[in-house]
Write a protein that holds these residues in place. Structure first.
Motif, PDB file in Angstrom:
ATOM      1  N   GLN A 168       0.849  -1.192   0.000  1.00  0.00           N
ATOM      2  CA  GLN A 168       0.000   0.000   0.000  1.00  0.00           C
ATOM      3  C   GLN A 168       0.881   1.237   0.000  1.00  0.00           C
ATOM      4  N   GLN A 169       0.537   2.197  -0.847  1.00  0.00           N
ATOM      5  CA  GLN A 169       1.401   3.370  -1.021  1.00  0.00           C
ATOM      6  C   GLN A 169       0.539   4.608  -1.214  1.00  0.00           C
ATOM      7  N   SER A 170       0.877   5.687  -0.545  1.00  0.00           N
ATOM      8  CA  SER A 170       0.097   6.925  -0.621  1.00  0.00           C
ATOM      9  C   SER A 170       0.686   7.857  -1.667  1.00  0.00           C
ATOM     10  N   ALA A 171      -0.135   8.230  -2.649  1.00  0.00           N
ATOM     11  CA  ALA A 171       0.320   9.161  -3.681  1.00  0.00           C
ATOM     12  C   ALA A 171       0.376  10.591  -3.169  1.00  0.00           C
ATOM     13  N   PHE A 172      -0.169  10.829  -1.969  1.00  0.00           N
ATOM     14  CA  PHE A 172      -0.256  12.200  -1.452  1.00  0.00           C
ATOM     15  C   PHE A 172       0.729  12.470  -0.318  1.00  0.00           C
ATOM     16  N   HIS A 173       1.523  11.454   0.068  1.00  0.00           N
ATOM     17  CA  HIS A 173       2.507  11.650   1.134  1.00  0.00           C
ATOM     18  C   HIS A 173       3.864  11.922   0.507  1.00  0.00           C
ATOM     19  N   SER A 174       4.543  12.955   0.951  1.00  0.00           N
ATOM     20  CA  SER A 174       5.786  13.388   0.315  1.00  0.00           C
ATOM     21  C   SER A 174       6.859  12.307   0.322  1.00  0.00           C
ATOM     22  N   GLU A 175       6.909  11.471   1.364  1.00  0.00           N
ATOM     23  CA  GLU A 175       7.932  10.431   1.441  1.00  0.00           C
ATOM     24  C   GLU A 175       7.489   9.122   0.794  1.00  0.00           C
ATOM     25  N   ASP A 176       6.181   8.946   0.641  1.00  0.00           N
ATOM     26  CA  ASP A 176       5.680   7.647   0.183  1.00  0.00           C
ATOM     27  C   ASP A 176       5.255   7.648  -1.286  1.00  0.00           C
ATOM     28  N   THR A 177       5.063   8.821  -1.867  1.00  0.00           N
ATOM     29  CA  THR A 177       4.579   8.867  -3.255  1.00  0.00           C
ATOM     30  C   THR A 177       5.581   8.288  -4.234  1.00  0.00           C
ATOM     31  N   TYR A 178       6.877   8.457  -3.933  1.00  0.00           N
ATOM     32  CA  TYR A 178       7.937   7.865  -4.754  1.00  0.00           C
ATOM     33  C   TYR A 178       8.969   7.268  -3.813  1.00  0.00           C
ATOM     34  N   VAL A 179       9.357   6.010  -4.057  1.00  0.00           N
ATOM     35  CA  VAL A 179      10.310   5.319  -3.182  1.00  0.00           C
ATOM     36  C   VAL A 179      11.439   4.769  -4.046  1.00  0.00           C
ATOM     37  N   SER A 180      12.664   5.108  -3.689  1.00  0.00           N
ATOM     38  CA  SER A 180      13.821   4.641  -4.452  1.00  0.00           C
ATOM     39  C   SER A 180      13.961   3.124  -4.320  1.00  0.00           C
ATOM     40  N   LEU A 181      14.654   2.518  -5.269  1.00  0.00           N
ATOM     41  CA  LEU A 181      14.861   1.067  -5.224  1.00  0.00           C
ATOM     42  C   LEU A 181      15.661   0.664  -3.990  1.00  0.00           C
ATOM     43  N   LYS A 182      16.619   1.479  -3.588  1.00  0.00           N
ATOM     44  CA  LYS A 182      17.418   1.171  -2.394  1.00  0.00           C
ATOM     45  C   LYS A 182      16.525   1.116  -1.153  1.00  0.00           C
ATOM     46  N   LYS A 183      15.596   2.078  -1.059  1.00  0.00           N
ATOM     47  CA  LYS A 183      14.688   2.073   0.094  1.00  0.00           C
ATOM     48  C   LYS A 183      13.729   0.886   0.011  1.00  0.00           C
ATOM     49  N   GLN A 184      13.240   0.571  -1.191  1.00  0.00           N
ATOM     50  CA  GLN A 184      12.358  -0.593  -1.344  1.00  0.00           C
ATOM     51  C   GLN A 184      13.064  -1.862  -0.869  1.00  0.00           C
ATOM     52  N   HIS A 185      14.333  -1.987  -1.243  1.00  0.00           N
ATOM     53  CA  HIS A 185      15.131  -3.156  -0.842  1.00  0.00           C
ATOM     54  C   HIS A 185      15.269  -3.200   0.673  1.00  0.00           C
ATOM     55  N   ALA A 186      15.565  -2.040   1.277  1.00  0.00           N
ATOM     56  CA  ALA A 186      15.734  -1.981   2.737  1.00  0.00           C
ATOM     57  C   ALA A 186      14.421  -2.275   3.459  1.00  0.00           C
ATOM     58  N   MET A 187      13.303  -1.801   2.927  1.00  0.00           N
ATOM     59  CA  MET A 187      11.998  -2.081   3.543  1.00  0.00           C
ATOM     60  C   MET A 187      11.691  -3.573   3.514  1.00  0.00           C
ATOM     61  N   ALA A 188      11.914  -4.213   2.368  1.00  0.00           N
ATOM     62  CA  ALA A 188      11.652  -5.647   2.251  1.00  0.00           C
ATOM     63  C   ALA A 188      12.534  -6.434   3.222  1.00  0.00           C
ATOM     64  N   GLU A 189      13.818  -6.063   3.321  1.00  0.00           N
ATOM     65  CA  GLU A 189      14.734  -6.758   4.224  1.00  0.00           C
ATOM     66  C   GLU A 189      14.307  -6.590   5.683  1.00  0.00           C
ATOM     67  N   THR A 190      13.803  -5.406   6.033  1.00  0.00           N
ATOM     68  CA  THR A 190      13.378  -5.154   7.410  1.00  0.00           C
ATOM     69  C   THR A 190      12.164  -6.011   7.764  1.00  0.00           C
ATOM     70  N   ILE A 191      11.201  -6.101   6.836  1.00  0.00           N
ATOM     71  CA  ILE A 191      10.013  -6.924   7.084  1.00  0.00           C
ATOM     72  C   ILE A 191      10.405  -8.389   7.258  1.00  0.00           C
ATOM     73  N   LEU A 192      11.275  -8.871   6.400  1.00  0.00           N
ATOM     74  CA  LEU A 192      11.703 -10.267   6.497  1.00  0.00           C
ATOM     75  C   LEU A 192      12.569 -10.508   7.732  1.00  0.00           C
ATOM     76  N   PHE A 193      13.345  -9.503   8.143  1.00  0.00           N
ATOM     77  CA  PHE A 193      14.118  -9.596   9.383  1.00  0.00           C
ATOM     78  C   PHE A 193      13.180  -9.753  10.577  1.00  0.00           C
ATOM     79  N   LEU A 194      12.105  -8.944  10.590  1.00  0.00           N
ATOM     80  CA  LEU A 194      11.113  -9.044  11.667  1.00  0.00           C
ATOM     81  C   LEU A 194      10.495 -10.444  11.686  1.00  0.00           C
ATOM     82  N   TYR A 195      10.134 -10.962  10.514  1.00  0.00           N
ATOM     83  CA  TYR A 195       9.527 -12.291  10.450  1.00  0.00           C
ATOM     84  C   TYR A 195      10.481 -13.359  10.984  1.00  0.00           C
ATOM     85  N   ASP A 196      11.730 -13.306  10.563  1.00  0.00           N
ATOM     86  CA  ASP A 196      12.704 -14.324  10.977  1.00  0.00           C
ATOM     87  C   ASP A 196      12.934 -14.280  12.489  1.00  0.00           C
TER      88      ASP A 196
END
Length: 582
Positions: free
Chosen positions: A500-528
């Motif tokens: 889920q992504q907000s087109a109206f939030h300044s930080e969430d409307t566009y997310v760099s690939l590096k941040k996307q990678h870090a977000m995915a790793e953080t979620i999987l870190f939490l799961y593990d």
């Protein structure tokens, strides 16, 4: 001998007993000289489709041939402009004729009086070949227009202008070909809309079109030069998604075609695009955008032409070495136009009344996408993102099914997700991308070697969550063991915190690939880490009580794009809370 109209059936007219026309020839019909195109020739009759309203035409009106194909004027002045389906400039027409287009309007597609500052790159004696860039002019504040030798023309320059200001009607150079013929090359060139512009070589599609939208870039990426389709029912968010892609994707030029859309929706597009600030150039987005507006109340034949007009303009800027993204909204209306004209021609209908040649027409359109080496040895691309509007959101209907055959990226929109305010409303179970294997080397080199592994794990967790939800709907989640409750909770984190992504939030409307990678790793870190606790017989409830899952969901807002260290701090917080429990 004059060629006279014998029969009229909506946009289709017939001329009998003539052999003066050729296939796809542009013609002018009736006293108002309405633009038309020859679509069928037989011994008995010639059939013409008219791109304007045929109201007022009558039997006996004259049809005049031009001996040319339906073509576009390609030159500076296209960007920032708004055209109809046959490249008539709507802003200029409104200024000169009012808000309605008069029949047979002959307003020039490009401003013939504007002076362009031309910087010449060639001189007398230079040998030039097809596609050779001979001059530059700043078309807008964001794009430099490169004036090229037309395809199939080469030779030695025998005359050349100096640097200066010229209108598009003037010749810049004269070329003498191998046979001694002299050809003038001006600022503008004509090109038929139904013939693809030539290139030297098609390249592998191994670079992603980066959009900043996590569900696309991470789960279902599109390659530059690739083709994607966005199917969705009414209200699922097709137009909204295309707006976001047009604003944020890393293409140089945007070509947006509103094909048969509602007038109020097209008005919204025009107003929004003109007010948007381009995040890449910090200028108006219109400085690198061209809009082609063909609303549902405009002539049906012009709706078909608008798609070809858009792709021809896209190919022209590709030939300059630019990466172009074309948005077609929606190809279903184009297919409906084909169906209506086919019906008037009394052709044998295929599935749901569409003509039997629908698949080949769809294929011809999407095949014009690609990453190529141009004739002038520059590299450019055309990426096509087409929307499909299946009636009743039925993805088994012919337009959606035939489009799936010719594209490698399928972003299926789900009306239920849209009603839940889950944006983008892309269904992660129905969508797919076949570009992943081609893009893997690029992701490994530029983002991280674990990027695609993390993507696979996220998709696996979402599939497991979906299976468990079937059980929960029947008997509730109280009976589930803690490891399965964890999967449901981590699925919620992925959906709300990543997809889920907000087109109206300044930080969430566009997310760099590096941040996307870090977000995915953080979620999987939490799961593990949480899974390790459950394996040590710690209760799932005790993990939930720490609030760590909600903290991870908030990371998309709280950690900025350029603050990747923030994810290390978040992992440290997760570890600290895990230690408290363990």
């Amino acid at each position: 001998m004059k060629n006279l109209i014998y029969a009229i059936n909506g946009p289709v007219i017939k001329v009998r007993d003539t052999d003066s026309f050729s296939m796809l020839e542009k013609v002018y019909v009736g006293p108002n000289k309405l633009m038309g195109e020859v679509i069928s020739i037989s011994k008995k009759e010639t059939i013409i489709q008219v791109y304007e309203s045929t109201s007022g035409l009558k039997r006996g009106d004259e049809v005049i041939g031009t001996k040319t194909l339906v073509s576009l004027a390609l030159g500076p002045g296209i960007l920032s402009n708004i055209f109809d389906g046959i490249q008539r400039p709507l802003k200029t027409i409104s200024e000169q004729e009012g808000i309605f287009i008069s029949p047979g309007s002959q307003v020039a597609s490009l401003d013939e009086n504007k002076l362009w500052a031309i910087e010449m790159l060639v001189q007398v004696g230079d040998i030039v070949s097809p596609g050779h860039i001979i001059a530059l002019t700043p078309e807008t504040g964001a794009i430099v227009h490169k004036i090229m030798v037309p395809p199939r023309l080469s030779g030695t320059i025998v005359e050349a202008k100096e640097n200066g200001k010229y209108t598009i009607k003037e010749s810049l150079i004269k070329i003498q070909d191998a046979e001694g013929g002299i050809h003038s090359v001006g600022i503008v060139q004509e090109w038929p809309i139904k013939i693809a512009r030539p290139s030297k070589k098609h390249l592998p599609l191994d670079i992603p079109l980066i959009t900043g939208q996590r569900i696309i870039d991470t789960l279902f990426p599109l390659a530059k030069g690739g083709a994607a389709v966005i199917p969705g029912g009414f209200g699922a968010g097709k137009t909204m998604m295309q707006h976001q892609l047009a604003k944020w994707c890393d293409a140089d030029i945007i070509v947006y075609v509103g094909c048969g859309e509602r007038g109020n929706e097209m008005t919204q597009v025009l107003e929004e695009f003109q007010s948007l600030i381009d995040p890449h150039t910090h200028k108006s987005l219109m400085e690198r955008t061209v809009l082609i507006a063909n609303t549902s109340n405009m002539p049906v034949a012009a709706r078909e032409a608008s798609i070809y007009t858009g792709i021809t303009i896209a190919e022209y800027y590709r030939d300059m070495g630019y990466n172009v993204a074309m948005m077609a909204d929606s190809t279903s209306r184009w297919a409906e136009a084909l169906r209506e004209i086919s019906g008037r021609l009394e052709e044998m209908p295929a599935e749901e009344g569409f003509p039997a040649y629908l698949p080949s027409r769809i294929a011809q359109f999407y095949e014009r996408a690609g990453m190529v080496i141009n004739l002038n040895n520059t590299k450019g691309s055309v990426s096509i993102i087409g929307a499909v509007s299946p009636q009743g959101a039925d993805f088994s209907e012919p337009v959606t099914q035939n489009t799936k055959r010719f594209v490698r990226c399928f972003w299926a929109l789900d009306k239920n997700l849209a009603y839940q305010r889950h944006y983008p409303a892309v269904n992660w179970h129905l969508s797919y991308s076949e570009y992943l294997s081609d893009l893997a080397p690029w992701y490994n080199k530029n983002v991280g070697i674990n990027f695609l592994k993390n993507r696979t794990r996220i998709r696996t967790l979402l599939a497991r969550e979906d299976n468990l939800m079937e059980i929960v709907r029947l008997i509730g989640n109280d009976v589930l063991p803690d490891d399965q409750k964890l999967i449901l909770e981590i699925g919620r984190v992925i959906r709300q915190g990543f997809l889920q992504q907000s087109a109206f939030h300044s930080e969430d409307t566009y997310v760099s690939l590096k941040k996307q990678h870090a977000m995915a790793e953080t979620i999987l870190f939490l799961y593990d880490e949480a899974n390790k606790l459950i394996l040590r017989d710690k209760s799932f409830a005790s993990i939930v009580q720490t609030g760590v899952f909600d903290e991870v969901i908030k990371m998309k807002y709280q950690i900025k794009n350029d603050d990747l260290r923030g994810f290390e701090r978040l992992k440290e917080q997760i570890t600290a809370k895990i230690i408290e429990i363990g």
